[in-house]
Motif scaffolding. Structure first.
Motif, PDB file in Angstrom:
ATOM      1  N   GLY A  67      32.485  43.783  30.934  1.00  0.00           N
ATOM      2  CA  GLY A  67      32.402  43.129  32.231  1.00  0.00           C
ATOM      3  C   GLY A  67      33.534  42.180  32.570  1.00  0.00           C
ATOM      4  O   GLY A  67      33.686  41.794  33.732  1.00  0.00           O
ATOM      5  N   VAL A  68      34.342  41.787  31.587  1.00  0.00           N
ATOM      6  CA  VAL A  68      35.363  40.769  31.822  1.00  0.00           C
ATOM      7  C   VAL A  68      36.428  41.260  32.803  1.00  0.00           C
ATOM      8  O   VAL A  68      36.801  40.561  33.749  1.00  0.00           O
ATOM      9  CB  VAL A  68      36.006  40.321  30.499  1.00  0.00           C
ATOM     10  CG1 VAL A  68      37.134  39.335  30.747  1.00  0.00           C
ATOM     11  CG2 VAL A  68      34.957  39.707  29.579  1.00  0.00           C
ATOM     12  N   ALA A  69      36.954  42.453  32.573  1.00  0.00           N
ATOM     13  CA  ALA A  69      37.998  42.976  33.459  1.00  0.00           C
ATOM     14  C   ALA A  69      37.478  43.129  34.885  1.00  0.00           C
ATOM     15  O   ALA A  69      38.201  42.832  35.853  1.00  0.00           O
ATOM     16  CB  ALA A  69      38.516  44.312  32.934  1.00  0.00           C
ATOM     17  N   GLU A  70      36.249  43.572  35.043  1.00  0.00           N
ATOM     18  CA  GLU A  70      35.680  43.709  36.391  1.00  0.00           C
ATOM     19  C   GLU A  70      35.558  42.347  37.070  1.00  0.00           C
ATOM     20  O   GLU A  70      35.788  42.224  38.280  1.00  0.00           O
ATOM     21  CB  GLU A  70      34.322  44.401  36.322  1.00  0.00           C
ATOM     22  CG  GLU A  70      34.412  45.876  35.987  1.00  0.00           C
ATOM     23  CD  GLU A  70      33.072  46.581  36.027  1.00  0.00           C
ATOM     24  OE1 GLU A  70      33.054  47.783  36.321  1.00  0.00           O
ATOM     25  OE2 GLU A  70      32.036  45.925  35.747  1.00  0.00           O
ATOM     26  N   GLU A  71      35.204  41.306  36.319  1.00  0.00           N
ATOM     27  CA  GLU A  71      35.132  39.964  36.905  1.00  0.00           C
ATOM     28  C   GLU A  71      36.504  39.497  37.369  1.00  0.00           C
ATOM     29  O   GLU A  71      36.632  38.832  38.406  1.00  0.00           O
ATOM     30  CB  GLU A  71      34.546  38.988  35.892  1.00  0.00           C
ATOM     31  CG  GLU A  71      33.071  39.206  35.617  1.00  0.00           C
ATOM     32  CD  GLU A  71      32.540  38.317  34.509  1.00  0.00           C
ATOM     33  OE1 GLU A  71      33.357  37.620  33.861  1.00  0.00           O
ATOM     34  OE2 GLU A  71      31.314  38.306  34.291  1.00  0.00           O
TER      35      GLU A  71
END
Length: 302
Positions: A65-69
């Motif tokens: 989820g980090v890259a999407e955030e």
């Protein structure tokens, strides 16, 4: 920047796709947002991410989820309609049954989570990140078709499928009279050419675009690695050696031969790797993962 059309869509995408697997670590959050802004300022209009991406912090089953955030933080300040966002589901990102694979339940859950993280109400391209032998292909495709009709997904594609798996998916979509995939994302590089044997010819025949990843084979094709020398600071070989092929004489022989071919074209090995990728059948864009603006400049130059 050059742009190519994805067949069967209204999407014209830059021949360089911004890859985001390094976002979070080693590229910190705010630096990654600025890197994305810079890439777009240089004409790159397609960003590739996945619900699992969290950089080098990734462990099997971790929540991602980090890259999407980070993409969400970028989109908060940018015109959403001017950039093509591609994300994926399928890899394990939790302990619930629907946290892995491409079942209807997985698509229902993880599409919503991805959109929330990216602060968008639709995804331009939604990839099935890997084949899922435990889910019904019929359910996967009818669910994806429903998401398209709902306006939450514009188009979908597949990643890490071989030719037989993609062929089965296309035949199933046609039998069900639902949307076909418009794009395929395989690993492909001068050092790993298996996709050229059957997969890319199939994509060319079926009018499916290709956006390869690992085009530098973990950095081996950037000209950083030389026989008898230590892996340079900041390279994949120094930061994550377990993610790199073993550096041995046979590999150096290949790299030196490729470097010689690049010299004949009057370009660097990195530029040659990009140009070679873009010459392959059905390829519309090459995914380039970056950690600094100079790497974006080099990719655009190529």
């Amino acid at each position: 920047m050059e742009y190519r059309k994805i067949p069967g869509t209204d999407l014209n995408v830059s021949t360089i796709t911004l890859g985001t697997m390094t976002y979070g670590s080693p590229v910190p959050f705010e630096d990654a947002v600025r890197l994305t802004e810079y890439a777009v300022s240089q004409g790159i209009n397609i960003i590739d991410t996945a619900n699992m991406y969290e950089g080098y912090n990734r462990t099997p089953g971790s929540s991602g989820g980090v890259a999407e955030e980070i993409i969400g933080a970028f989109l908060k300040k940018y015109d959403r309609n001017k950039v093509v966002i591609a994300t994926k589901l399928g890899m394990k990102v939790g302990d619930a049954p629907e946290d892995e694979g491409t079942s209807a339940a997985a698509i229902d859950k993880h599409l919503e989570l991805s959109m929330r993280r990216m602060q968008t109400d639709y995804v331009d391209i939604y990839y099935l990140h890997k084949p899922d032998p435990d889910s019904s292909l019929e359910d996967t495709l009818t669910t994806m078709n429903r998401k398209i009709k709902e306006g939450k997904v514009r188009y979908y594609g597949v990643s890490n499928y071989n030719a037989a798996q993609l062929s089965e998916l296309i035949q199933t979509a046609d039998r069900l009279d639902v949307a076909r995939p418009v794009i395929c994302e395989p690993p492909l590089s001068l050092l790993k050419q298996e996709a050229l044997e059957e997969l890319l010819p199939l994509c060319a025949k079926e009018n499916i675009a290709v956006t390869p990843y690992q085009i530098f084979q973990g950095g081996l094709l950037t000209g950083k690695y030389h026989r008898g020398a230590q892996a340079p600071e900041g390279s994949r070989g120094s930061e994550m050696p377990g993610w790199l092929w073993k550096l041995e004489d046979g590999l150096y022989d290949q790299l030196e031969a490729i470097e010689a071919e690049a010299a004949k074209e009057g370009c660097t090995m990195l530029e040659y790797a990009i140009r070679w990728t873009l010459r392959q059948p059905a390829v519309v864009s090459a995914i380039v993962g970056v950690k600094k603006t100079s790497q974006i400049d080099a990719a655009v130059k190529a």
